[in-house]
Write an enzyme that holds these catalytic residues in place. Structure first.
Site, PDB file in Angstrom:
ATOM      1  N   GLY A   1      -6.457  -5.189   2.624  1.00 33.66           N
ATOM      2  CA  GLY A   1      -6.646  -5.926   1.377  1.00 33.66           C
ATOM      3  C   GLY A   1      -7.174  -5.129   0.208  1.00 33.66           C
TER       4      GLY A   1
ATOM      5  N   ALA B   1      -3.345  -0.225   6.715  1.00 33.69           N
ATOM      6  CA  ALA B   1      -4.679  -0.817   6.914  1.00 33.69           C
ATOM      7  C   ALA B   1      -5.714   0.083   6.251  1.00 33.69           C
ATOM      8  CB  ALA B   1      -4.986  -0.954   8.400  1.00 33.69           C
TER       9      ALA B   1
ATOM     10  N   GLY C   1       0.824  -1.206   0.000  1.00 37.36           N
ATOM     11  CA  GLY C   1       0.000   0.000   0.000  1.00 37.36           C
ATOM     12  C   GLY C   1       0.859   1.258   0.000  1.00 37.36           C
TER      13      GLY C   1
ATOM     14  N   GLU D   1       0.313 -10.623   3.506  1.00 37.73           N
ATOM     15  CA  GLU D   1       0.408  -9.691   4.633  1.00 37.73           C
ATOM     16  C   GLU D   1       0.103 -10.423   5.946  1.00 37.73           C
ATOM     17  OE1 GLU D   1      -0.866  -5.640   2.191  1.00 37.73           O
ATOM     18  OE2 GLU D   1      -2.401  -6.767   3.242  1.00 37.73           O
TER      19      GLU D   1
END
Ligand code: 5RP
Length: 232
Positions: A113, A101, A45, A121
């Site tokens: 996700g 997150a 991310g 992860e």
């Protein structure tokens, strides 16, 4: 022998990075946790990406011997660009892991996700003595599922069965995640589909109930994990 300049060296982050200043603050914070010879699990991310930029600077300036275990190709290629050495879970156990997150509730339960990397992860988090979740303020929610669905990685031919079972667990909507830049569904790095399931109630047992459906590889629910939250 090195490849020299190639397509990886020219890659840029694929989307707009929101809340960049907040992400830079938590990125510095996590970079300052590095100690020489640490083996570090790295989630995925944009927050993780920004943190890696700060880590790479420290590694260079202080000649630190760090090895990272990436959770995705995206992060692996970023590490190649930045010259951060990599290893694998087969070879090394992480001293600690950090990750982003999508949602964090008051008990530090998570939805992850959005980037589709939740299987690796979760594997990294389960293998680490310590995990830090780095977030900006936008990730806090009173109740999981307020803004994000629960991503579920599904073995492709089990899609109809898994959909039926996920609906039986109370999902109000189940969407097959479609690719951008490819026709049809997203295929994860493990060759699977992702469904995004909306639940109006996410209780402490839902992660295990989803995981016990045959055909489910993993979900993006992280309930009751021992994680420390670092916010911007
Ligand atoms: C990827 C993830 C990411 O950690 C999560 O989506 C947060 O991403 P960002 O830092 O870009 O907001 O779980 O699978």
């Amino acid at each position: 022998m090195d490849w020299g300049d190639n397509i990886i060296s020219g890659l840029e982050w694929s989307a707009e990075i929101t809340n960049r200043e907040g992400k830079e603050r938590v990125g510095m914070n996590i970079a300052n946790k590095m100690k020489d010879r640490d083996i570090i699990g790295v989630g995925s991310g944009s927050t993780v990406y920004i943190a890696l930029l700060a880590m790479a600077k420290r590694i260079r300036h202080e000649s630190l011997h760090i090895q990272v275990i990436p959770s995705s190709m995206e992060i692996s290629m970023t590490c190649i660009q930045l010259g951060i050495p990599q290893t694998t879970l087969l070879d090394k156990k992480p001293d600690w892991t950090f990750d982003g997150a999508d949602e964090v509730d008051p008990n530090n339960n998570l939805i992850k996700g959005r980037g589709g990397a939740m299987f690796k992860e979760k594997l990294l988090i389960c293998n680490s003595k310590e995990t830090y979740i780095i977030i900006d303020e936008s990730k806090f929610v009173d109740k999981l599922g307020s803004k994000f669905p629960v991503p579920i990685e599904v073995f492709p031919i089990s899609l109809p069965y898994v959909e039926q079972e996920v609906r039986a667990l109370g999902a109000t909507d189940v969407i097959l995640r479609l690719a951008k830049g490819k026709d049809g569904p997203i295929l994860t790095e493990n060759g699977n589909f992702i469904i995004d399931a909306w639940f109006s109630l996410i209780d402490n047992g839902l992660e295990n109930r989803i995981k016990s459906i045959t055909g489910v590889i993993e979900s993006g629910l992280f309930i009751g994990y021992d994680v420390k939250i670092i916010k911007s």
